[in-house]
Scaffold this motif. Structure first.
Motif, PDB file in Angstrom:
ATOM      1  N   GLY A 190      -7.400 -29.184 -26.179  1.00 25.70           N
ATOM      2  CA  GLY A 190      -8.708 -28.679 -25.793  1.00 25.70           C
ATOM      3  C   GLY A 190      -8.529 -27.445 -24.932  1.00 25.70           C
ATOM      4  N   LEU A 191      -9.549 -27.108 -24.169  1.00 25.97           N
ATOM      5  CA  LEU A 191      -9.501 -25.932 -23.296  1.00 25.97           C
ATOM      6  C   LEU A 191      -8.340 -26.067 -22.314  1.00 25.97           C
ATOM      7  CD1 LEU A 191     -10.938 -23.260 -22.473  1.00 25.97           C
ATOM      8  CD2 LEU A 191     -12.224 -24.639 -20.810  1.00 25.97           C
ATOM      9  N   THR A 192      -7.432 -25.104 -22.347  1.00 25.74           N
ATOM     10  CA  THR A 192      -6.217 -25.168 -21.535  1.00 25.74           C
ATOM     11  C   THR A 192      -6.050 -23.878 -20.747  1.00 25.74           C
ATOM     12  OG1 THR A 192      -5.219 -26.577 -23.249  1.00 25.74           O
ATOM     13  CG2 THR A 192      -3.729 -25.628 -21.612  1.00 25.74           C
ATOM     14  N   ASP A 193      -5.596 -24.008 -19.538  1.00 27.62           N
ATOM     15  CA  ASP A 193      -5.453 -22.867 -18.628  1.00 27.62           C
ATOM     16  C   ASP A 193      -4.195 -22.061 -18.973  1.00 27.62           C
ATOM     17  OD1 ASP A 193      -5.748 -21.100 -16.568  1.00 27.62           O
ATOM     18  OD2 ASP A 193      -5.175 -22.515 -14.987  1.00 27.62           O
ATOM     19  N   THR A 194      -4.332 -21.176 -19.943  1.00 27.40           N
ATOM     20  CA  THR A 194      -3.227 -20.321 -20.378  1.00 27.40           C
ATOM     21  C   THR A 194      -3.711 -18.880 -20.469  1.00 27.40           C
ATOM     22  OG1 THR A 194      -3.753 -20.552 -22.738  1.00 27.40           O
ATOM     23  CG2 THR A 194      -2.266 -22.193 -21.777  1.00 27.40           C
ATOM     24  N   LYS A 195      -2.770 -17.960 -20.521  1.00 25.76           N
ATOM     25  CA  LYS A 195      -3.121 -16.558 -20.720  1.00 25.76           C
ATOM     26  C   LYS A 195      -3.809 -16.376 -22.064  1.00 25.76           C
ATOM     27  CE  LYS A 195      -1.229 -11.867 -20.648  1.00 25.76           C
ATOM     28  NZ  LYS A 195      -0.007 -11.024 -20.491  1.00 25.76           N
ATOM     29  N   PHE A 196      -3.377 -17.152 -23.062  1.00 25.26           N
ATOM     30  CA  PHE A 196      -3.957 -17.072 -24.402  1.00 25.26           C
ATOM     31  C   PHE A 196      -5.461 -17.350 -24.367  1.00 25.26           C
ATOM     32  CE2 PHE A 196      -4.976 -18.814 -28.608  1.00 25.26           C
ATOM     33  CZ  PHE A 196      -4.383 -17.886 -29.448  1.00 25.26           C
ATOM     34  N   ALA A 197      -5.873 -18.279 -23.503  1.00 27.44           N
ATOM     35  CA  ALA A 197      -7.282 -18.674 -23.428  1.00 27.44           C
ATOM     36  C   ALA A 197      -8.035 -17.971 -22.301  1.00 27.44           C
ATOM     37  CB  ALA A 197      -7.379 -20.188 -23.247  1.00 27.44           C
ATOM     38  N   SER A 198      -7.439 -16.919 -21.748  1.00 24.01           N
ATOM     39  CA  SER A 198      -8.021 -16.295 -20.556  1.00 24.01           C
ATOM     40  C   SER A 198      -9.397 -15.676 -20.803  1.00 24.01           C
ATOM     41  CB  SER A 198      -7.069 -15.242 -19.985  1.00 24.01           C
ATOM     42  OG  SER A 198      -6.816 -14.228 -20.936  1.00 24.01           O
ATOM     43  N   ALA A 199      -9.698 -15.296 -22.050  1.00 26.24           N
ATOM     44  CA  ALA A 199     -11.032 -14.763 -22.345  1.00 26.24           C
ATOM     45  C   ALA A 199     -12.108 -15.803 -22.062  1.00 26.24           C
ATOM     46  CB  ALA A 199     -11.113 -14.316 -23.808  1.00 26.24           C
ATOM     47  N   LEU A 200     -11.726 -17.076 -22.129  1.00 23.24           N
ATOM     48  CA  LEU A 200     -12.654 -18.166 -21.824  1.00 23.24           C
ATOM     49  C   LEU A 200     -12.522 -18.636 -20.383  1.00 23.24           C
ATOM     50  CD1 LEU A 200     -12.034 -20.344 -25.019  1.00 23.24           C
ATOM     51  CD2 LEU A 200     -13.760 -18.559 -24.720  1.00 23.24           C
ATOM     52  N   THR A 201     -11.291 -18.837 -19.951  1.00 28.12           N
ATOM     53  CA  THR A 201     -11.063 -19.465 -18.645  1.00 28.12           C
ATOM     54  C   THR A 201     -11.311 -18.525 -17.474  1.00 28.12           C
ATOM     55  OG1 THR A 201      -8.693 -18.925 -18.701  1.00 28.12           O
ATOM     56  CG2 THR A 201      -9.369 -21.033 -19.661  1.00 28.12           C
ATOM     57  N   GLN A 202     -11.255 -17.214 -17.708  1.00 28.58           N
ATOM     58  CA  GLN A 202     -11.445 -16.252 -16.631  1.00 28.58           C
ATOM     59  C   GLN A 202     -12.853 -15.665 -16.595  1.00 28.58           C
ATOM     60  OE1 GLN A 202      -8.961 -15.839 -14.330  1.00 28.58           O
ATOM     61  NE2 GLN A 202      -8.002 -17.464 -15.523  1.00 28.58           N
ATOM     62  N   ASN A 203     -13.729 -16.187 -17.445  1.00 26.95           N
ATOM     63  CA  ASN A 203     -15.106 -15.696 -17.504  1.00 26.95           C
ATOM     64  C   ASN A 203     -16.032 -16.836 -17.083  1.00 26.95           C
ATOM     65  OD1 ASN A 203     -17.750 -14.980 -18.368  1.00 26.95           O
ATOM     66  ND2 ASN A 203     -16.900 -13.549 -19.876  1.00 26.95           N
TER      67      ASN A 203
END
Length: 253
Positions: A190-203
């Protein structure tokens, strides 16, 4: 004393996309359970940094760079392994591409091609090359897909259906390779705190409503995804093949 159910002593594991995030956490955990890990990603220096950390902790690892979106690069990776008479017992297909966030109607074809080349063709071809070498000795293959493969996410249409293809591919390979003693399974983070997912996790505007869809109310850390992968690589999962395990805080529940 409780036996180590995830005992990978004597096993060689090839992990793609292993220079950071879920891939690096997986490589580190497999090494901690005794595997010799081949850390692979596009950049050799980034792979070597993960290898150094593993070795510092007493594990066995080495770096072999490869771009999973390029057939010639995958061929070169396996040629290097062949030259050392090294056959992976474990393959973790983790490298992924998601170069575009937005409407599929407006998506450039180049971004579509890059997504499919890595997420579908790359997984297929890497699996094919590994499985040809595993025949006669068995092995375990784990594909890192995504909850998006079960529930398409807004702004990530092509990425989502590429992950659905990985789930289907996992089932197809599992049926074909079972007779060779090769198990093929998938993990759906699921949603994971990675650089790959930063468009989601950092917004924050995107993250807050996303967190409301997760019963545990938070995103995962890469180290929380890696244990499911390690389990599927091990003899503890000896009767599991063709399975897709969601590690998602309850998102798909």
């Amino acid at each position: 004393m409780t036996p180590d159910l995830i005992n990978l002593q004597g096993k060689t594991a090839l992990v793609t996309g292993a220079s950071r995030g879920i891939g690096a956490a997986t490589a580190t955990l497999l090494a901690a359970h005794g595997a010799e890990v081949i850390v692979s990603s596009r950049r050799q220096d980034a792979c070597e940094a993960v290898v150094a950390a593993i070795q510092e902790s007493g594990g066995k690892a080495r770096a072999l760079a490869a771009h999973i979106g390029e057939i010639a690069s995958i061929d070169a990776l396996f040629a290097a392994l062949d030259a050392e008479s090294c056959v992976p017992d474990i393959l973790v297909n983790n490298a992924a591409a998601n170069p575009y966030f937005g409407s599929m109607l407006e998506m450039p074809l180049g971004a579509y091609d890059k997504t499919v080349e890595v997420n579908i063709r790359g997984y297929f071809y890497t699996t094919q090359q590994a499985a040809r070498r595993m025949r006669g000795r068995g092995g375990a293959i784990v594909n890192v897909a995504s909850v998006n493969g079960r529930r398409a996410a807004p702004g990530q249409g092509v990425y989502s259906f590429s992950k659905a293809a990985i789930i289907s591919m996992t089932e197809a390979w599992a049926r074909e390779l079972a007779g060779d003693g090769i198990r093929v399974n998938a993990v759906l983070p699921g949603l994971t705190d990675t650089k790959f997912a930063s468009a989601l996790t950092q917004n924050e505007a995107i993250l807050k409503p996303l967190l409301r869809t997760i019963p545990l109310g938070r995103m995962a850390q890469p180290e929380e995804i890696a244990p499911a992968i390690a389990f599927l690589c091990s003899s503890a999962a000896s009767y599991l093949t063709g399975a897709s395990i969601a590690v998602d805080g309850g998102y798909l529940a």
